[in-house]
Design a protein around this motif. Structure first.
Motif, PDB file in Angstrom:
ATOM      1  N   LEU A 162      42.953  48.017  28.159  1.00 49.39           N
ATOM      2  CA  LEU A 162      42.873  46.565  28.145  1.00 49.39           C
ATOM      3  C   LEU A 162      42.055  46.068  26.957  1.00 49.39           C
ATOM      4  O   LEU A 162      40.959  46.558  26.703  1.00 49.39           O
ATOM      5  CB  LEU A 162      42.236  46.080  29.455  1.00 49.39           C
ATOM      6  N   ARG A 163      42.591  45.083  26.229  1.00 47.97           N
ATOM      7  CA  ARG A 163      41.904  44.495  25.084  1.00 47.97           C
ATOM      8  C   ARG A 163      41.386  43.108  25.457  1.00 47.97           C
ATOM      9  O   ARG A 163      41.956  42.418  26.302  1.00 47.97           O
ATOM     10  CB  ARG A 163      42.860  44.379  23.894  1.00 47.97           C
ATOM     11  N   TRP A 164      40.321  42.683  24.758  1.00 42.07           N
ATOM     12  CA  TRP A 164      39.756  41.365  25.044  1.00 42.07           C
ATOM     13  C   TRP A 164      40.751  40.252  24.732  1.00 42.07           C
ATOM     14  O   TRP A 164      40.754  39.208  25.398  1.00 42.07           O
ATOM     15  CB  TRP A 164      38.471  41.160  24.242  1.00 42.07           C
ATOM     16  N   LYS A 165      41.598  40.453  23.737  1.00 48.45           N
ATOM     17  CA  LYS A 165      42.559  39.393  23.400  1.00 48.45           C
ATOM     18  C   LYS A 165      43.613  39.214  24.492  1.00 48.45           C
ATOM     19  O   LYS A 165      44.357  38.227  24.471  1.00 48.45           O
ATOM     20  CB  LYS A 165      43.218  39.669  22.051  1.00 48.45           C
ATOM     21  N   ASP A 166      43.687  40.185  25.421  1.00 52.08           N
ATOM     22  CA  ASP A 166      44.625  40.063  26.538  1.00 52.08           C
ATOM     23  C   ASP A 166      43.962  39.479  27.785  1.00 52.08           C
ATOM     24  O   ASP A 166      44.590  39.386  28.837  1.00 52.08           O
ATOM     25  CB  ASP A 166      45.225  41.435  26.879  1.00 52.08           C
ATOM     26  N   VAL A 167      42.696  39.118  27.666  1.00 52.80           N
ATOM     27  CA  VAL A 167      41.965  38.501  28.779  1.00 52.80           C
ATOM     28  C   VAL A 167      41.740  37.033  28.465  1.00 52.80           C
ATOM     29  O   VAL A 167      41.035  36.699  27.515  1.00 52.80           O
ATOM     30  CB  VAL A 167      40.608  39.203  29.023  1.00 52.80           C
ATOM     31  N   ASP A 168      42.340  36.147  29.243  1.00 52.41           N
ATOM     32  CA  ASP A 168      42.170  34.709  29.061  1.00 52.41           C
ATOM     33  C   ASP A 168      41.139  34.230  30.077  1.00 52.41           C
ATOM     34  O   ASP A 168      41.461  33.989  31.246  1.00 52.41           O
ATOM     35  CB  ASP A 168      43.496  33.978  29.252  1.00 52.41           C
ATOM     36  N   LEU A 169      39.882  34.128  29.632  1.00 51.44           N
ATOM     37  CA  LEU A 169      38.801  33.754  30.538  1.00 51.44           C
ATOM     38  C   LEU A 169      38.927  32.312  31.003  1.00 51.44           C
ATOM     39  O   LEU A 169      38.447  31.964  32.098  1.00 51.44           O
ATOM     40  CB  LEU A 169      37.454  33.967  29.850  1.00 51.44           C
ATOM     41  N   ASP A 170      39.560  31.462  30.218  1.00 53.88           N
ATOM     42  CA  ASP A 170      39.709  30.061  30.607  1.00 53.88           C
ATOM     43  C   ASP A 170      40.790  29.882  31.677  1.00 53.88           C
ATOM     44  O   ASP A 170      40.619  29.127  32.634  1.00 53.88           O
ATOM     45  CB  ASP A 170      40.042  29.208  29.378  1.00 53.88           C
ATOM     46  N   LYS A 171      41.907  30.571  31.510  1.00 53.98           N
ATOM     47  CA  LYS A 171      42.991  30.477  32.488  1.00 53.98           C
ATOM     48  C   LYS A 171      42.782  31.399  33.686  1.00 53.98           C
ATOM     49  O   LYS A 171      43.461  31.271  34.699  1.00 53.98           O
ATOM     50  CB  LYS A 171      44.333  30.827  31.828  1.00 53.98           C
ATOM     51  N   GLY A 172      41.845  32.342  33.560  1.00 53.15           N
ATOM     52  CA  GLY A 172      41.649  33.306  34.645  1.00 53.15           C
ATOM     53  C   GLY A 172      42.839  34.233  34.780  1.00 53.15           C
ATOM     54  O   GLY A 172      43.321  34.500  35.884  1.00 53.15           O
ATOM     55  N   GLU A 173      43.301  34.761  33.645  1.00 51.69           N
ATOM     56  CA  GLU A 173      44.526  35.550  33.617  1.00 51.69           C
ATOM     57  C   GLU A 173      44.347  36.772  32.727  1.00 51.69           C
ATOM     58  O   GLU A 173      43.708  36.702  31.678  1.00 51.69           O
ATOM     59  CB  GLU A 173      45.662  34.673  33.095  1.00 51.69           C
ATOM     60  N   ILE A 174      44.912  37.890  33.159  1.00 46.02           N
ATOM     61  CA  ILE A 174      44.875  39.130  32.381  1.00 46.02           C
ATOM     62  C   ILE A 174      46.306  39.541  32.053  1.00 46.02           C
ATOM     63  O   ILE A 174      47.135  39.688  32.949  1.00 46.02           O
ATOM     64  CB  ILE A 174      44.164  40.254  33.153  1.00 46.02           C
ATOM     65  N   ARG A 175      46.579  39.713  30.773  1.00 43.31           N
ATOM     66  CA  ARG A 175      47.918  40.095  30.332  1.00 43.31           C
ATOM     67  C   ARG A 175      47.982  41.603  30.096  1.00 43.31           C
ATOM     68  O   ARG A 175      47.121  42.165  29.401  1.00 43.31           O
ATOM     69  CB  ARG A 175      48.285  39.348  29.046  1.00 43.31           C
ATOM     70  N   VAL A 176      48.979  42.239  30.668  1.00 47.99           N
ATOM     71  CA  VAL A 176      49.181  43.683  30.514  1.00 47.99           C
ATOM     72  C   VAL A 176      50.239  43.900  29.444  1.00 47.99           C
ATOM     73  O   VAL A 176      51.414  43.637  29.661  1.00 47.99           O
ATOM     74  CB  VAL A 176      49.612  44.339  31.844  1.00 47.99           C
ATOM     75  N   HIS A 177      49.808  44.386  28.278  1.00 48.21           N
ATOM     76  CA  HIS A 177      50.735  44.621  27.166  1.00 48.21           C
ATOM     77  C   HIS A 177      50.645  46.040  26.623  1.00 48.21           C
ATOM     78  O   HIS A 177      51.456  46.436  25.799  1.00 48.21           O
ATOM     79  CB  HIS A 177      50.453  43.646  26.024  1.00 48.21           C
ATOM     80  N   GLN A 178      49.651  46.807  27.045  1.00 53.55           N
ATOM     81  CA  GLN A 178      49.499  48.167  26.548  1.00 53.55           C
ATOM     82  C   GLN A 178      48.715  48.974  27.569  1.00 53.55           C
ATOM     83  O   GLN A 178      48.179  48.455  28.536  1.00 53.55           O
ATOM     84  CB  GLN A 178      48.771  48.180  25.212  1.00 53.55           C
ATOM     85  N   ARG A 179      48.654  50.270  27.338  1.00 49.94           N
ATOM     86  CA  ARG A 179      47.849  51.155  28.163  1.00 49.94           C
ATOM     87  C   ARG A 179      47.510  52.402  27.360  1.00 49.94           C
ATOM     88  O   ARG A 179      48.112  52.688  26.314  1.00 49.94           O
ATOM     89  CB  ARG A 179      48.530  51.538  29.473  1.00 49.94           C
ATOM     90  N   ALA A 180      46.531  53.137  27.837  1.00 51.74           N
ATOM     91  CA  ALA A 180      46.142  54.395  27.209  1.00 51.74           C
ATOM     92  C   ALA A 180      46.570  55.531  28.127  1.00 51.74           C
ATOM     93  O   ALA A 180      46.422  55.436  29.346  1.00 51.74           O
ATOM     94  CB  ALA A 180      44.632  54.442  26.976  1.00 51.74           C
ATOM     95  N   PRO A 201      40.695  36.640  40.070  1.00 56.63           N
ATOM     96  CA  PRO A 201      39.836  35.719  40.818  1.00 56.63           C
ATOM     97  C   PRO A 201      38.567  35.386  40.041  1.00 56.63           C
ATOM     98  O   PRO A 201      38.181  36.115  39.123  1.00 56.63           O
ATOM     99  CB  PRO A 201      39.520  36.513  42.101  1.00 56.63           C
ATOM    100  N   PRO A 202      37.911  34.283  40.388  1.00 54.68           N
ATOM    101  CA  PRO A 202      36.696  33.853  39.672  1.00 54.68           C
ATOM    102  C   PRO A 202      35.622  34.934  39.594  1.00 54.68           C
ATOM    103  O   PRO A 202      34.919  35.041  38.579  1.00 54.68           O
ATOM    104  CB  PRO A 202      36.223  32.651  40.492  1.00 54.68           C
ATOM    105  N   MET A 203      35.482  35.737  40.649  1.00 50.52           N
ATOM    106  CA  MET A 203      34.466  36.791  40.652  1.00 50.52           C
ATOM    107  C   MET A 203      34.684  37.760  39.499  1.00 50.52           C
ATOM    108  O   MET A 203      33.744  38.164  38.808  1.00 50.52           O
ATOM    109  CB  MET A 203      34.515  37.559  41.980  1.00 50.52           C
ATOM    110  N   VAL A 204      35.949  38.124  39.258  1.00 47.91           N
ATOM    111  CA  VAL A 204      36.282  39.057  38.175  1.00 47.91           C
ATOM    112  C   VAL A 204      36.056  38.397  36.819  1.00 47.91           C
ATOM    113  O   VAL A 204      35.488  39.007  35.900  1.00 47.91           O
ATOM    114  CB  VAL A 204      37.745  39.532  38.312  1.00 47.91           C
ATOM    115  N   ILE A 205      36.490  37.156  36.679  1.00 49.09           N
ATOM    116  CA  ILE A 205      36.335  36.444  35.409  1.00 49.09           C
ATOM    117  C   ILE A 205      34.865  36.279  35.059  1.00 49.09           C
ATOM    118  O   ILE A 205      34.456  36.482  33.898  1.00 49.09           O
ATOM    119  CB  ILE A 205      37.032  35.077  35.467  1.00 49.09           C
ATOM    120  N   ASN A 206      34.036  35.939  36.041  1.00 50.50           N
ATOM    121  CA  ASN A 206      32.607  35.778  35.777  1.00 50.50           C
ATOM    122  C   ASN A 206      31.959  37.096  35.353  1.00 50.50           C
ATOM    123  O   ASN A 206      31.113  37.138  34.456  1.00 50.50           O
ATOM    124  CB  ASN A 206      31.901  35.233  37.024  1.00 50.50           C
TER     125      ASN A 206
END
Length: 351
Positions: A162-180, A201-206
């Motif tokens: 997971l990369r930081w650019k795939d984490v949208d902290l404002d929308k509370g959304e994680i995009r899955v585009h790659q893996r190791a 969920p908010p707990m994860v985003i925080n």
């Protein structure tokens, strides 16, 4: 499982050395695997130990080539009654693309790096992007079939890149585009359906907001005008140098202690220096978290779940078909044919 150095003299009188991993597989059979470098042997031993505990390890000698597994895959697809056009596409992909380029490669030897090289080779011979995607999807299906037959332990996939650019902290959304994968090679998910956006969920985003401030940065190998190393915040869960963390470290240092602390553990049968029982995690692999998430999505709201319909669960899990979701988790979805519900429906109908 042990890693030892082997030294011998060849026919020319030259001294040779190699590193041997000596272990017992999930079937109780002794296995030996040789490596040129100790680092490679240690990495294999660490990964194999986890796979053996999870019951998914397959030794190279017990694996099959892509070509051999492909024949079994086609036979299985035919026996399952898939549409003729689908089977013809599978056969064409196997005959024209997979066998000529990687047919002799054993499934256990496949890594994301090799898959990407295969993809590059397809591109170099003029295959269109659409065709390359189709061939890769067929290869993923082939490996999945081989996995069910016990010919390979994993489908070269670990969703931990997971990369930081795939984490949208404002929308509370994680995009899955790659893996190791287990060799720490980063690439795209195993299928098109695996690429998805998952709400957090908010707990994860925080927690992610706090972690981002302390997260190690990766070296780019470049320096700025002042001669300082250029660092970049890339992976969300890297090791201390900003690179992909080893799976066994994630389990041993993070997940397993967290499970034990949460009470999800069992008595190991051993005691510490104080005489207290040493607890070990009930589950050994990360895949248990995936099953937990699926259960949480499906369970009714009154039981603490989200109560999502099957189609949404399929999208959240990244399953290629709704049939796969229902085959795996149908026992968790609420049944609509209970006697009480039928009686209520009857009363409503006759009212």
């Amino acid at each position: 499982m042990s890693v030892r150095k082997r030294t011998w003299t060849n026919a020319k009188g030259e001294e040779k050395t190699a590193w041997v991993v000596d272990y017992t597989d999930t079937n109780g059979k002794r296995r030996l695997k040789t490596f040129k470098l100790k680092k490679a042997a240690d990495a294999f031993a660490a990964t194999a130990s986890v796979e053996i505990r999870e019951g998914v390890h397959v030794a190279d000698s017990a694996s099959a080539t892509v070509e051999a597994a492909g024949k079994l895959w086609l036979a299985s697809a035919t026996a399952a009654g898939l549409e003729r056009a689908t089977i013809q596409d599978y056969e064409r992909h196997l005959r024209l693309h997979l066998v000529p380029l990687i047919g002799a490669t054993k499934l256990s030897a496949l890594s994301i790096a090799k898959i990407r090289a295969f993809e590059d080779e397809l591109r170099s011979v003029g295959r269109s992007p659409a065709m390359i995607k189709k061939v890769l999807v067929s290869l993923g299906t082939l490996i999945a079939d081989a996995q069910e037959r016990g010919l390979v332990g994993r489908n070269v996939v670990r969703d931990i890149g997971l990369r930081w650019k795939d984490v949208d902290l404002d929308k509370g959304e994680i995009r899955v585009h790659q893996r190791a994968d287990r060799f720490n090679d980063i690439g795209r998910p195993k299928s098109l359906s695996s690429e998805r956006a998952v709400p957090a969920p908010p707990m994860v985003i925080n927690a992610l907001r706090e972690w981002k401030l302390a997260c190690p940065k990766r070296e780019t190998g470049k320096v700025d005008d002042a001669g300082e190393k250029i660092l970049v915040l890339d992976l969300v869960f890297p090791n201390g140098t900003g690179k992909v963390e080893q799976l066994n470290n994630i389990l041993r240092r993070g997940l397993h202690p967290a499970w034990v602390a949460a009470g999800i553990g069992v008595d190991s049968g051993e005691v510490d220096k104080k005489g207290d029982s040493i607890m070990m995690p009930k589950y050994t692999g990360m895949h248990a978290l995936r099953h937990f998430y699926a259960s949480w999505c499906i369970n009714p709201k009154e039981d603490g779940g989200l109560g999502l319909p099957p189609k949404i669960v399929q999208e959240r899990m990244g399953h290629s078909t709704i049939a796969l979701t229902m085959d795996r988790y149908s026992h968790l979805f609420p049944k609509d044919d209970s006697a009480d519900e039928m009686a209520a429906a009857e009363r409503a109908f006759l009212a």
